[in-house]
Scaffold this motif. Structure first.
Motif, PDB file in Angstrom:
ATOM      1  N   THR A 246      16.455 -56.606  34.441  1.00  0.00           N
ATOM      2  CA  THR A 246      16.847 -56.015  33.165  1.00  0.00           C
ATOM      3  C   THR A 246      18.011 -56.814  32.588  1.00  0.00           C
ATOM      4  N   HIS A 247      17.874 -57.163  31.334  1.00  0.00           N
ATOM      5  CA  HIS A 247      18.942 -57.844  30.611  1.00  0.00           C
ATOM      6  C   HIS A 247      19.024 -57.196  29.237  1.00  0.00           C
ATOM      7  N   GLY A 248      20.006 -56.349  29.054  1.00  0.00           N
ATOM      8  CA  GLY A 248      20.098 -55.605  27.803  1.00  0.00           C
ATOM      9  C   GLY A 248      18.916 -54.647  27.692  1.00  0.00           C
ATOM     10  N   ARG A 249      18.185 -54.762  26.606  1.00  0.00           N
ATOM     11  CA  ARG A 249      17.012 -53.891  26.397  1.00  0.00           C
ATOM     12  C   ARG A 249      15.712 -54.541  26.845  1.00  0.00           C
ATOM     13  N   VAL A 250      15.790 -55.745  27.415  1.00  0.00           N
ATOM     14  CA  VAL A 250      14.590 -56.437  27.890  1.00  0.00           C
ATOM     15  C   VAL A 250      14.419 -56.172  29.383  1.00  0.00           C
ATOM     16  N   VAL A 251      13.249 -55.672  29.748  1.00  0.00           N
ATOM     17  CA  VAL A 251      12.933 -55.390  31.143  1.00  0.00           C
ATOM     18  C   VAL A 251      11.718 -56.218  31.518  1.00  0.00           C
ATOM     19  N   GLN A 252      11.834 -56.982  32.600  1.00  0.00           N
ATOM     20  CA  GLN A 252      10.708 -57.757  33.103  1.00  0.00           C
ATOM     21  C   GLN A 252      10.292 -57.155  34.437  1.00  0.00           C
ATOM     22  N   VAL A 253       9.012 -56.795  34.510  1.00  0.00           N
ATOM     23  CA  VAL A 253       8.450 -56.219  35.723  1.00  0.00           C
ATOM     24  C   VAL A 253       7.524 -57.270  36.318  1.00  0.00           C
ATOM     25  N   VAL A 254       7.845 -57.750  37.518  1.00  0.00           N
ATOM     26  CA  VAL A 254       7.055 -58.791  38.170  1.00  0.00           C
ATOM     27  C   VAL A 254       5.866 -58.132  38.874  1.00  0.00           C
ATOM     28  N   LEU A 255       4.656 -58.501  38.428  1.00  0.00           N
ATOM     29  CA  LEU A 255       3.444 -57.869  38.943  1.00  0.00           C
ATOM     30  C   LEU A 255       2.462 -58.851  39.574  1.00  0.00           C
ATOM     31  N   GLY A 256       2.668 -60.118  39.390  1.00  0.00           N
ATOM     32  CA  GLY A 256       1.741 -61.104  39.939  1.00  0.00           C
ATOM     33  C   GLY A 256       0.568 -61.346  38.999  1.00  0.00           C
ATOM     34  N   PRO A 257      -0.501 -61.941  39.522  1.00  0.00           N
ATOM     35  CA  PRO A 257      -1.619 -62.357  38.674  1.00  0.00           C
ATOM     36  C   PRO A 257      -2.415 -61.211  38.034  1.00  0.00           C
ATOM     37  N   ARG A 258      -2.169 -59.976  38.440  1.00  0.00           N
ATOM     38  CA  ARG A 258      -2.880 -58.829  37.843  1.00  0.00           C
ATOM     39  C   ARG A 258      -2.249 -58.370  36.534  1.00  0.00           C
ATOM     40  N   VAL A 259      -1.199 -59.054  36.076  1.00  0.00           N
ATOM     41  CA  VAL A 259      -0.426 -58.575  34.933  1.00  0.00           C
ATOM     42  C   VAL A 259      -1.267 -58.380  33.670  1.00  0.00           C
ATOM     43  N   ASP A 260      -2.225 -59.256  33.400  1.00  0.00           N
ATOM     44  CA  ASP A 260      -3.033 -59.102  32.179  1.00  0.00           C
ATOM     45  C   ASP A 260      -3.880 -57.838  32.230  1.00  0.00           C
TER      46      ASP A 260
ATOM     47  N   PRO B 155      17.659 -48.648  28.004  1.00  0.00           N
ATOM     48  CA  PRO B 155      17.505 -49.171  29.358  1.00  0.00           C
ATOM     49  C   PRO B 155      17.909 -48.172  30.443  1.00  0.00           C
ATOM     50  N   ALA B 156      18.718 -47.181  30.111  1.00  0.00           N
ATOM     51  CA  ALA B 156      19.132 -46.183  31.096  1.00  0.00           C
ATOM     52  C   ALA B 156      17.958 -45.326  31.564  1.00  0.00           C
ATOM     53  N   LEU B 157      16.886 -45.273  30.787  1.00  0.00           N
ATOM     54  CA  LEU B 157      15.706 -44.487  31.159  1.00  0.00           C
ATOM     55  C   LEU B 157      14.765 -45.234  32.104  1.00  0.00           C
ATOM     56  N   VAL B 158      15.015 -46.514  32.335  1.00  0.00           N
ATOM     57  CA  VAL B 158      14.159 -47.323  33.202  1.00  0.00           C
ATOM     58  C   VAL B 158      14.490 -47.018  34.657  1.00  0.00           C
ATOM     59  N   ASP B 159      13.459 -46.730  35.442  1.00  0.00           N
ATOM     60  CA  ASP B 159      13.597 -46.418  36.864  1.00  0.00           C
ATOM     61  C   ASP B 159      13.162 -47.643  37.673  1.00  0.00           C
ATOM     62  N   SER B 160      14.089 -48.570  37.908  1.00  0.00           N
ATOM     63  CA  SER B 160      13.766 -49.810  38.621  1.00  0.00           C
ATOM     64  C   SER B 160      13.240 -49.532  40.027  1.00  0.00           C
ATOM     65  N   ALA B 161      13.868 -48.621  40.733  1.00  0.00           N
ATOM     66  CA  ALA B 161      13.419 -48.291  42.089  1.00  0.00           C
ATOM     67  C   ALA B 161      12.008 -47.698  42.056  1.00  0.00           C
ATOM     68  N   GLY B 162      11.739 -46.853  41.071  1.00  0.00           N
ATOM     69  CA  GLY B 162      10.397 -46.266  40.927  1.00  0.00           C
ATOM     70  C   GLY B 162       9.354 -47.322  40.614  1.00  0.00           C
ATOM     71  N   LEU B 163       9.723 -48.305  39.797  1.00  0.00           N
ATOM     72  CA  LEU B 163       8.799 -49.397  39.482  1.00  0.00           C
ATOM     73  C   LEU B 163       8.479 -50.204  40.737  1.00  0.00           C
ATOM     74  N   ARG B 164       9.483 -50.450  41.582  1.00  0.00           N
ATOM     75  CA  ARG B 164       9.244 -51.172  42.833  1.00  0.00           C
ATOM     76  C   ARG B 164       8.369 -50.342  43.775  1.00  0.00           C
ATOM     77  N   ARG B 165       8.656 -49.044  43.855  1.00  0.00           N
ATOM     78  CA  ARG B 165       7.827 -48.175  44.709  1.00  0.00           C
ATOM     79  C   ARG B 165       6.380 -48.161  44.234  1.00  0.00           C
ATOM     80  N   ALA B 166       6.175 -48.276  42.923  1.00  0.00           N
ATOM     81  CA  ALA B 166       4.821 -48.253  42.360  1.00  0.00           C
ATOM     82  C   ALA B 166       4.045 -49.535  42.681  1.00  0.00           C
ATOM     83  N   GLY B 167       4.766 -50.616  43.027  1.00  0.00           N
ATOM     84  CA  GLY B 167       4.066 -51.847  43.371  1.00  0.00           C
ATOM     85  C   GLY B 167       4.593 -53.105  42.716  1.00  0.00           C
ATOM     86  N   ALA B 168       5.634 -52.983  41.893  1.00  0.00           N
ATOM     87  CA  ALA B 168       6.219 -54.175  41.278  1.00  0.00           C
ATOM     88  C   ALA B 168       6.920 -54.995  42.358  1.00  0.00           C
ATOM     89  N   PHE B 169       6.794 -56.307  42.251  1.00  0.00           N
ATOM     90  CA  PHE B 169       7.462 -57.202  43.198  1.00  0.00           C
ATOM     91  C   PHE B 169       8.948 -57.324  42.888  1.00  0.00           C
TER      92      PHE B 169
END
Length: 84
Positions: free
Chosen positions: A60-74, A42-56
């Motif tokens: 992160t909880h342990g090794r599980v990361v949820q990226v909120v993307l909206g209806p385009r997720v599929d 999880p230390a390799l995950v760039d949360s700020a970068g994911l938000r800058r890329a367009g994630a809402f």
């Protein structure tokens, strides 16, 4: 196959980088509006970068990361699969 000018494909590439790259991802599953990921480090995950890329949002909880993307997720999950 994704096209380089496809905004979802560009977002998928940014998400892949934000999650620490292919080597850091064990599993990815789209779920309604979120991309659920199991990462090795999880230390390799760039949360700020994911938000800058367009994630809402990024949760992160342990090794599980949820990226909120909206209806385009599929579509984005499919593009991620192509990149992996």
């Amino acid at each position: 196959m994704t096209q380089p000018d496809d905004p979802d494909a560009r977002l998928a590439a940014a998400i892949l980088a934000g999650l620490g790259g292919v080597e850091n991802i064990e599993e990815i599953d789209p779920c309604t509006t979120r991309l659920r990921s199991l990462v090795k480090d999880p230390a390799l995950v760039d949360s700020a970068g994911l938000r800058r890329a367009g994630a809402f949002g990024v949760m992160t909880h342990g090794r599980v990361v949820q990226v909120v993307l909206g209806p385009r997720v599929d579509t984005i999950a499919s593009d991620l699969a192509d990149l992996m």
